[in-house]
Design an enzyme around this catalytic site. Structure first.
Site, mmCIF file in Angstrom:
data_model
loop_
_atom_site.group_PDB
_atom_site.id
_atom_site.type_symbol
_atom_site.label_atom_id
_atom_site.label_comp_id
_atom_site.label_asym_id
_atom_site.label_seq_id
_atom_site.Cartn_x
_atom_site.Cartn_y
_atom_site.Cartn_z
ATOM 1 N N LYS A 1 0.857 -1.188 0.000
ATOM 2 C CA LYS A 1 0.000 0.000 0.000
ATOM 3 C C LYS A 1 0.894 1.239 0.000
ATOM 4 O O LYS A 1 1.479 1.610 1.010
ATOM 5 C CB LYS A 1 -0.919 0.055 1.233
ATOM 6 C CG LYS A 1 -2.004 1.105 1.023
ATOM 7 C CD LYS A 1 -2.441 1.810 2.261
ATOM 8 C CE LYS A 1 -1.595 2.943 2.711
ATOM 9 N NZ LYS A 1 -1.521 4.120 1.832
ATOM 10 N N GLU B 1 10.133 1.701 10.507
ATOM 11 C CA GLU B 1 11.156 2.737 10.269
ATOM 12 C C GLU B 1 10.438 4.073 10.325
ATOM 13 O O GLU B 1 9.603 4.367 9.467
ATOM 14 C CB GLU B 1 11.816 2.554 8.893
ATOM 15 C CG GLU B 1 12.646 1.303 8.752
ATOM 16 C CD GLU B 1 13.829 1.239 9.706
ATOM 17 O OE1 GLU B 1 14.222 2.290 10.250
ATOM 18 O OE2 GLU B 1 14.327 0.135 9.932
ATOM 19 N N CYS C 1 13.727 11.422 6.241
ATOM 20 C CA CYS C 1 13.767 10.967 7.634
ATOM 21 C C CYS C 1 15.140 11.234 8.230
ATOM 22 O O CYS C 1 15.286 11.405 9.432
ATOM 23 C CB CYS C 1 13.423 9.493 7.710
ATOM 24 S SG CYS C 1 14.387 8.503 6.578
ATOM 25 N N GLU D 1 9.965 16.383 15.135
ATOM 26 C CA GLU D 1 10.248 16.330 13.693
ATOM 27 C C GLU D 1 9.380 17.354 12.962
ATOM 28 O O GLU D 1 8.157 17.318 13.044
ATOM 29 C CB GLU D 1 9.956 14.918 13.166
ATOM 30 C CG GLU D 1 10.416 14.730 11.741
ATOM 31 C CD GLU D 1 10.093 13.342 11.181
ATOM 32 O OE1 GLU D 1 8.945 12.885 11.340
ATOM 33 O OE2 GLU D 1 10.977 12.724 10.558
HETATM 34 P P1 NAD Z 1 2.524 8.620 7.566
HETATM 35 O O1 NAD Z 1 2.842 7.865 8.797
HETATM 36 O O2 NAD Z 1 1.464 9.639 7.622
HETATM 37 O O3 NAD Z 1 2.089 7.600 6.397
HETATM 38 C C1 NAD Z 1 2.909 6.517 6.026
HETATM 39 C C2 NAD Z 1 2.043 5.446 5.397
HETATM 40 O O4 NAD Z 1 1.178 4.904 6.395
HETATM 41 C C3 NAD Z 1 1.143 5.953 4.276
HETATM 42 O O5 NAD Z 1 1.068 5.001 3.257
HETATM 43 C C4 NAD Z 1 -0.203 6.088 4.980
HETATM 44 O O6 NAD Z 1 -1.312 6.005 4.110
HETATM 45 C C5 NAD Z 1 -0.167 4.905 5.924
HETATM 46 N N1 NAD Z 1 -1.073 4.992 7.078
HETATM 47 C C6 NAD Z 1 -1.533 6.105 7.684
HETATM 48 N N2 NAD Z 1 -2.367 5.763 8.709
HETATM 49 C C7 NAD Z 1 -2.413 4.414 8.747
HETATM 50 C C8 NAD Z 1 -3.084 3.472 9.568
HETATM 51 N N3 NAD Z 1 -3.874 3.853 10.576
HETATM 52 N N4 NAD Z 1 -2.902 2.148 9.340
HETATM 53 C C9 NAD Z 1 -2.079 1.733 8.342
HETATM 54 N N5 NAD Z 1 -1.433 2.590 7.511
HETATM 55 C C10 NAD Z 1 -1.584 3.914 7.716
HETATM 56 O O7 NAD Z 1 3.905 9.252 7.036
HETATM 57 P P2 NAD Z 1 4.158 10.196 5.787
HETATM 58 O O8 NAD Z 1 3.665 11.557 6.089
HETATM 59 O O9 NAD Z 1 3.688 9.530 4.533
HETATM 60 O O10 NAD Z 1 5.778 10.200 5.736
HETATM 61 C C11 NAD Z 1 6.570 11.011 6.505
HETATM 62 C C12 NAD Z 1 7.120 10.267 7.715
HETATM 63 O O11 NAD Z 1 7.846 9.117 7.295
HETATM 64 C C13 NAD Z 1 8.135 11.093 8.501
HETATM 65 O O12 NAD Z 1 7.908 10.933 9.875
HETATM 66 C C14 NAD Z 1 9.475 10.490 8.111
HETATM 67 O O13 NAD Z 1 10.507 10.690 9.041
HETATM 68 C C15 NAD Z 1 9.101 9.058 7.967
HETATM 69 N N6 NAD Z 1 10.098 8.339 7.151
HETATM 70 C C16 NAD Z 1 10.938 7.450 7.796
HETATM 71 C C17 NAD Z 1 11.913 6.785 7.070
HETATM 72 C C18 NAD Z 1 12.827 5.786 7.743
HETATM 73 O O14 NAD Z 1 13.349 4.909 7.062
HETATM 74 N N7 NAD Z 1 13.057 5.874 9.052
HETATM 75 C C19 NAD Z 1 12.043 7.006 5.702
HETATM 76 C C20 NAD Z 1 11.182 7.924 5.093
HETATM 77 C C21 NAD Z 1 10.206 8.572 5.824
#
Ligand code: NAD
Length: 493
Positions: A172, A247, A281, A382
Site C-alpha cells: 500500500k 522505520e 527521515c 520532527e
Molecule cells: P505517515 O505515517 O502519515 O504515512 C505513512 C504510510 O502509512 C502511508 O502510506 C499512509 O497512508 C499509511 N497509514 C496512515 N495511517 C495508517 C493506519 N492507521 N494504518 C495503516 N497505515 C496507515 O507518514 P508520511 O507523512 O507519509 O511520511 C513522513 C514520515 O515518514 C516522517 O515521519 C518520516 O521521518 C518518515 N520516514 C521514515 C523513514 C525511515 O526509514 N526511518 C524514511 C522515510 C520517511
C-alpha cells in the site's frame, strides 16, 4: 494518468469506485487520479498473494533472483522517465529523483545476488553422527506500507528482499505518490514475476492500510512513516502476534567541532538540511555547534543559503523544491511560530513563499534558527521541512549529550579533524547511522538502514539485515546414528 490497483497480475479499479486526485506539489495542478481501495480490495490482493506465495517459495532462489536482475535492468533503462515522473508527483528536484531511482537499481542487483547466498549456518552437533544447520524460510504474505517522501526507493528496499526470499507482497503506497507504485508493478510484470507475487493496493491509511495490518493472512508488516502511525500499527500487530518492522521519524543532528573544516561542514549541512526540502527521515534539523565557531558557522551558512534556488524540481538549476502539500506547509509554519515564541533567534526564512511562480505550489523559504536550547520543541520534534536550528555547546561531551537527548535515533554526524573525537563520537552517538565529515543523509543500500529508540523497533531495511524481517529461521537437526540420541542428556557416551 489514471492509476489502478495491481492484483493477481491484473489492473483493477477499487470496488469503492472512488478516485483521489494526484497533485503536482510544484504547481498545485492535478496530474492524475488514483483508485481508493477498501477492505474488499485488500482481501482480494492478500488472497492472490497467499495462493501465489506457495508456488513462488518452491522456485529455487537463484531463479527468483533472475526476475530481480531483469527488474534492475528495466529500472536502469527507464531511469530518466521514472525520475521525471517522481519529481512531478512528489516534488523533489530531478537530480535527487534520479538518485532515488538509482537506489532501486542498486537494490535490485544487490538483492538478486542474495538469490545465490541467502546464507544460513552449518554448525557441529553436540552429539555423534548428527548434523545441524539453520536455513532462512519465507514468512508468507508480506504487507508493505510506505510514505510519500521516497515513493520508489523504500518500496524496493522492502519488496526486493521479500521477493527474493520467497514471499509474496501486498504494497500500500502513500496516496500522494501512486505513479511510482504503478511503474514498479509494470516492471515486475514485464520482468516475468508470476501473477500474485507482487500486488499494489492504493488507498488511504485508516481504511486501506489498516485492512492490510489487520488481515490475518498477512504475517509480517514492514512500515515506513511517522511515529504516530507506526505506534498504532505496532499495537495492532502486537495483539495478533504479527511480525512488524517499523522505520519512523528522525531529529537528526550535525555536530560541528571547533577544529572542523567549516567549508565542508557548511556543504554537508546545506545538503542534509535543505535537500528534499528537509523532507527526509535523515534530514539534518539540528546543528550542534561548538561555541568557538558558532558565529563563523552562522555567517557561512547564511551566505551559502543565499545560493539555494527554489522552484519546480524539473528545472535542473533548482536546488530546493516544494514541500508535499498545503498541510505540510502549515505544519512547518506552525513550528516556526513555536520556535519564535520559545525564544529562538530566526536568522533567515520563516515564511511561506507566495509571490510569482510560488503562488500555486507549496514552497517554504529555507529557514535557520540560532541560539536554540535543546529542550525547545523545535529542537526535539520532527518538523519535516526546510528548517534547521543551531544549538551552541561548549564541548564534545555536551554535543553528544544534546545529540542523544531526543526521542529519535536515526542519523547523526560529526565534523572534526581530531581522530580521538571521531572515535569517541562513533562509540557514543546513539543513532542507527553515524557519519564522520559528511552530512546526515546518504545511506548506501548494502548497509543496514534504520534507527534506535523512537525511530524504530529494532529491525532494519537494506543490507542483509533486511532479510531478517522477511524470513524466519528454521533450525534443522539430522541424526544419522540410527538410534535415539537425546541432546543435553546423552552427553557422556
Ligand atoms: P505517515 O505515517 O502519515 O504515512 C505513512 C504510510 O502509512 C502511508 O502510506 C499512509 O497512508 C499509511 N497509514 C496512515 N495511517 C495508517 C493506519 N492507521 N494504518 C495503516 N497505515 C496507515 O507518514 P508520511 O507523512 O507519509 O511520511 C513522513 C514520515 O515518514 C516522517 O515521519 C518520516 O521521518 C518518515 N520516514 C521514515 C523513514 C525511515 O526509514 N526511518 C524514511 C522515510 C520517511
Amino acid at each position: 494518468m489514471k492509476v489502478l490497483n495491481f492484483i493477481n497480475g491484473e489492473w483493477k479499479e477499487s470496488s469503492s469506485k472512488q478516485f483521489a486526485p494526484v497533485i503536482n506539489p510544484a504547481t498545485g495542478d492535478a496530474i492524475g487520479e488514483v483508485t481508493v481501495s477498501i477492505e474488499a480490495d485488500v482481501g482480494a490482493a492478500v488472497k492472490a498473494a497467499k495462493a501465489a506465495q506457495k508456488k513462488w517459495a518452491l522456485v529455487p532462489a537463484p531463479k527468483r533472483a533472475e526476475v530481480l536482475y531483469k527488474v534492475g535492468y528495466l529500472l536502469k533503462e527507464r531511469k530518466e522517465q521514472l525520475a521525471r515522473m517522481l519529481t512531478m508527483e512528489m516534488g523533489k528536484v530531478i537530480e535527487e529523483a534520479r538518485g532515488e531511482v538509482q537506489e532501486g537499481i542498486d537494490m535490485a542487483f544487490y538483492m538478486a545476488g542474495e538469490g545465490r547466498r541467502l546464507f544460513g549456518d552449518t554448525t557441529p552437533s553436540e552429539l555423534k553422527d548428527k548434523f545441524a544447520m539453520s536455513v532462512r524460510a519465507p514468512v508468507g504474505v508480506v504487507g508493505i506500507i510506505t510514505p510519500w517522501n521516497f515513493p520508489i526507493a523504500i518500496a524496493t528496499w522492502k519488496s526486493f528482499p521479500a521477493i527474493v526470499a520467497g514471499n509474496a507482497v501486498v504494497w500500500k503506497p502513500a496516496l500522494e505518490t501512486p505513479f511510482m507504485a504503478q511503474e514498479l508493478a509494470k516492471i515486475f510484470e514485464e520482468a516475468g514475476l508470476p501473477k500474485g507475487v507482487f500486488n499494489v493496493v492504493n488507498g488511504d491509511g485508516p481504511t486501506t492500510g489498516n485492512a492490510l495490518v489487520e488481515h490475518p493472512d498477512v504475517r509480517v508488516i514492514s512500515f515506513t512513516g511517522s511515529n504516530e502511525v507506526g505506534r498504532k500499527i505496532a499495537e495492532k500487530c502486537g495483539r495478533s502476534l504479527k511480525k512488524v518492522s517499523l522505520e519512523m521519524g528522525g531529529k537528526n543532528a550535525v555536530i560541528v567541532m571547533d577544529d572542523a573544516d567549516l567549508s565542508l561542514a557548511v556543504e554537508g549541512i546545506l545538503w542534509s538540511a535543505f535537500g528534499t526540502s528537509g523532507q527526509r527521515c535523515t534530514a539534518c534539523s539540528r546543528i550542534i555547534a561548538h561555541e568557538n565557531i558558532k558565529k563563523e558557522l552562522e555567517n557561512r551558512l547564511l551566505e551559502a543559503m543565499r545560493t539555494l534556488t527554489i522552484g519546480n524540481g524539473l528545472d535542473e538549476n533548482v536546488k530546493v523544491g516544494p514541500v508535499i502539500n498545503e498541510k505540510a506547509l502549515q505544519k512547518i509554519d506552525r513550528y516556526v511560530q513555536i520556535g519564535k515564541e520559545e525564544g529562538a533567534k530566526l536568522l533567515t526564512g520563516g515564511y511561506i513563499l507566495q509571490e510569482g511562480e510560488y503562488n500555486k505550489g507549496y514552497y517554504y523559504a529555507p529557514t535557520l534558527f540560532t541560539d536554540v536550547m535543546p529542550n525547545m520543541r523545535i529542537a526535539r520534534e520532527e518538523i519535516f521541512g526546510p528548517v534547521a536550528s543551531i544549538i551552541p555547546v561548549k564541548s564534545l561531551e555536551e554535543a553528544i549529550e544534546v545529540n542523544n537527548s531526543v526521542d529519535y535515533g536515526l542519523s547523526s554526524s560529526i565534523f572534526t579533524r581530531d581522530v580521538n573525537k571521531v572515535f569517541t563520537a562513533m562509540r557514543d552517538l546513539d543513532t542507527g547511522i553515524v557519519y564522520v565529515n559528511a552530512g546526515t543523509t546518504g545511506a548506501e543500500i548494502h548497509l543496514p538502514f534504520g534507527g534506535t529508540k523512537g525511530t524504530g523497533n529494532g529491525h532494519r531495511d537494506s543490507g542483509v539485515a533486511a532479510l531478517d524481517v522477511f524470513t524466519e529461521w528454521k533450525s534443522i537437526y539430522i541424526d544419522f546414528s540410527g538410534k535415539l540420541q537425546r541432546a543435553q542428556i546423552d552427553i557422556d557416551e
